[in-house]
Design a protein around this motif. Sequence first.
Motif, short mmCIF file in Angstrom:
data_model
loop_
_atom_site.label_atom_id
_atom_site.label_comp_id
_atom_site.label_asym_id
_atom_site.label_seq_id
_atom_site.Cartn_x
_atom_site.Cartn_y
_atom_site.Cartn_z
N SER A 1 133.32 9.25 -3.65
CA SER A 1 134.14 8.13 -3.19
C SER A 1 133.58 7.59 -1.88
CB SER A 1 135.59 8.58 -3.00
OG SER A 1 136.41 7.50 -2.62
N THR A 2 133.96 6.35 -1.57
CA THR A 2 133.55 5.74 -0.30
C THR A 2 134.74 5.09 0.37
OG1 THR A 2 132.95 3.69 -1.47
CG2 THR A 2 131.18 5.28 -1.03
N ILE A 3 134.73 5.06 1.71
CA ILE A 3 135.70 4.28 2.49
C ILE A 3 135.11 2.90 2.65
CG2 ILE A 3 136.93 4.05 4.67
CD1 ILE A 3 136.73 7.09 4.99
N ASP A 4 135.72 1.91 2.00
CA ASP A 4 135.17 0.56 1.98
C ASP A 4 135.82 -0.38 2.99
OD1 ASP A 4 133.47 1.31 -0.11
OD2 ASP A 4 135.02 0.91 -1.61
N GLY A 5 136.93 0.03 3.56
CA GLY A 5 137.61 -0.84 4.53
C GLY A 5 138.65 -0.05 5.29
N VAL A 6 138.89 -0.44 6.55
CA VAL A 6 139.95 0.14 7.36
C VAL A 6 140.67 -1.01 8.06
CG1 VAL A 6 140.58 1.75 9.19
CG2 VAL A 6 138.58 2.22 7.75
N ARG A 7 141.99 -1.05 7.90
CA ARG A 7 142.77 -2.14 8.50
C ARG A 7 143.90 -1.57 9.35
NH1 ARG A 7 145.01 -4.14 3.75
NH2 ARG A 7 143.94 -2.51 2.59
N VAL A 8 144.14 -2.18 10.50
CA VAL A 8 145.19 -1.74 11.42
C VAL A 8 146.22 -2.85 11.55
CG1 VAL A 8 145.72 -0.95 13.75
CG2 VAL A 8 143.56 -0.28 12.68
N TRP A 9 147.49 -2.51 11.28
CA TRP A 9 148.58 -3.50 11.32
C TRP A 9 149.62 -3.07 12.35
CZ3 TRP A 9 147.59 -7.69 8.39
CH2 TRP A 9 146.80 -7.54 7.25
N PRO A 10 149.56 -3.53 13.60
CA PRO A 10 150.60 -3.19 14.58
C PRO A 10 151.88 -3.98 14.30
CG PRO A 10 148.54 -3.94 15.63
CD PRO A 10 148.49 -4.33 14.19
N ASP B 1 140.88 1.69 2.69
CA ASP B 1 140.55 1.26 1.33
C ASP B 1 139.45 2.15 0.79
OD1 ASP B 1 142.26 -1.12 1.11
OD2 ASP B 1 141.01 -1.91 2.71
N LEU B 2 139.69 2.75 -0.38
CA LEU B 2 138.72 3.69 -0.96
C LEU B 2 138.32 3.27 -2.36
CD1 LEU B 2 141.10 5.85 0.58
CD2 LEU B 2 138.90 7.01 0.60
N SER B 3 137.12 3.69 -2.76
CA SER B 3 136.63 3.33 -4.09
C SER B 3 137.28 4.15 -5.19
CB SER B 3 135.11 3.52 -4.15
OG SER B 3 134.76 4.86 -3.85
N ASN B 4 137.84 5.32 -4.84
CA ASN B 4 138.50 6.19 -5.81
C ASN B 4 139.76 6.77 -5.20
OD1 ASN B 4 136.67 6.25 -8.19
ND2 ASN B 4 135.20 7.03 -6.68
N ASN C 1 142.48 1.60 -4.50
CA ASN C 1 143.04 2.83 -3.98
C ASN C 1 143.10 2.78 -2.46
OD1 ASN C 1 143.37 4.89 -6.30
ND2 ASN C 1 141.36 3.98 -6.69
N ARG C 2 144.20 3.33 -1.91
CA ARG C 2 144.38 3.29 -0.46
C ARG C 2 145.01 4.59 0.03
NH1 ARG C 2 148.38 -1.29 -0.95
NH2 ARG C 2 148.24 -0.56 -3.09
N LEU C 3 144.72 4.92 1.27
CA LEU C 3 145.46 5.94 1.99
C LEU C 3 146.12 5.24 3.18
CD1 LEU C 3 146.15 9.00 2.22
CD2 LEU C 3 144.37 9.12 3.97
#
Length: 435
Positions: free
Chosen positions: A24-33, A43-46, A123-125
Amino acid sequence: MFRSQIKIITLLLGLLTAPVFAKSTIDGVRVWPSPDYTRVVFDLSNTPDYSYFFLKNPERLVIDFKGTKNQVNLDNLAANDTRIKLIRTSSAKDKQSTRIVIELNGGFEDKIFPLKPAGPYGNRLVVDLFDDERKQVIVNKPKANNRDIIIGIDAGHGGEDPGSISKSGTYEKKITLQIANRLKKIIDKEPGMKAVMIRSGDYYIHVNRRTEIARQKEVDFLVSIHADAFHSSQPRGASVWIVNDRRADSELSRWLVNREKNSELLGGGGELIKKTNDENLAVFLADLTKDKSLEISDMMARNVISEMRKITRMHKTQPQNASLAVLRASDIPSMLVETGFISNPYDFKNLTSPTHQGKLASAIFTGMKRYFHQYPPEGSLLASMRPTKHKIRAGESLSVVAQRYKVSVSQLKVANNLKSDVVRIGQTLTIPRIN
């Protein structure tokens, strides 16, 4: 033959000794205050395979993504957030995994959960960091006399939940916030009225939390702003919705309810997030209050529709019913305004026009203002300014007038020296002031 066997053996040995690549890969990271918590989304590929723990002095959240490679530049991701100092990588347990360290500015209550693919996301964590002091005790304190009538404005969707997406890529969440801000400016200019925003920026708030915020801000009425969508581009026009727990009675209402459920999956994890308290249940009032709330919602919706149809096409000319969570708080009268179809080219052009947005906001305000001038809450400034005379019109009875001005029939009869309940068209009644 012998050479062929050697090649096969060499190939097999190569496969056995080749490095095991991350699955799997981490394809994106977003921060929402947001005002009471910060959300970090990976955001993950799996499907994420992860574990996490906290460290003290200084405060850190450490997440290990097993069999995962990071593809994202983490620099300055949390530059606009006050809860997170830094997001960085650290040495993982093995070369095929990634360790993410979130350096924190204090201690926070956390919710960490995976989300399956939904809408535009894979897929997201999700990591939610809540302020420790976010829980507020709701106290039923008396409201001040000559107070402002408070309107809660809920801009639909936000943050992780984009709402509907137009063909050109415009998010509904952007349009709803623009209209909501215009509506707030108009309300705040009106003497005796004040607006409070449920969502003031681009962040996600669960639908149940929206009613909690409205209750904490002691709103007299809650209006939720949305831009509709459908699976075809033909439908167009605005509509106004009020709560109804009965079965959805039209395809459009079923579509709307399903869209709200999908929004919860996009932004909130739905039932994956375990509730920590039952504050909503504690403040739900008796059936009498619920019936009164529904009555106010229906009258308000009809007023707003009568104003909106002057400036835009209406998809429905009567209030529509749907079992929507944002409208379900029985102690808060509310309505949901669908300002048009983002999926319709003509409506979309209007919805992105500042001029049309202003007209929509003015129409919604005028409808609400007319209701509150007719039926101002007791103790409000508008209640102290209500008329002292009323001329009887066709279809009106003494009980109708009494209900309108929130006085009893006997009080009307005493104030006007009436011997019976009979009134005539054109008769002027004195409305008693009740302290």
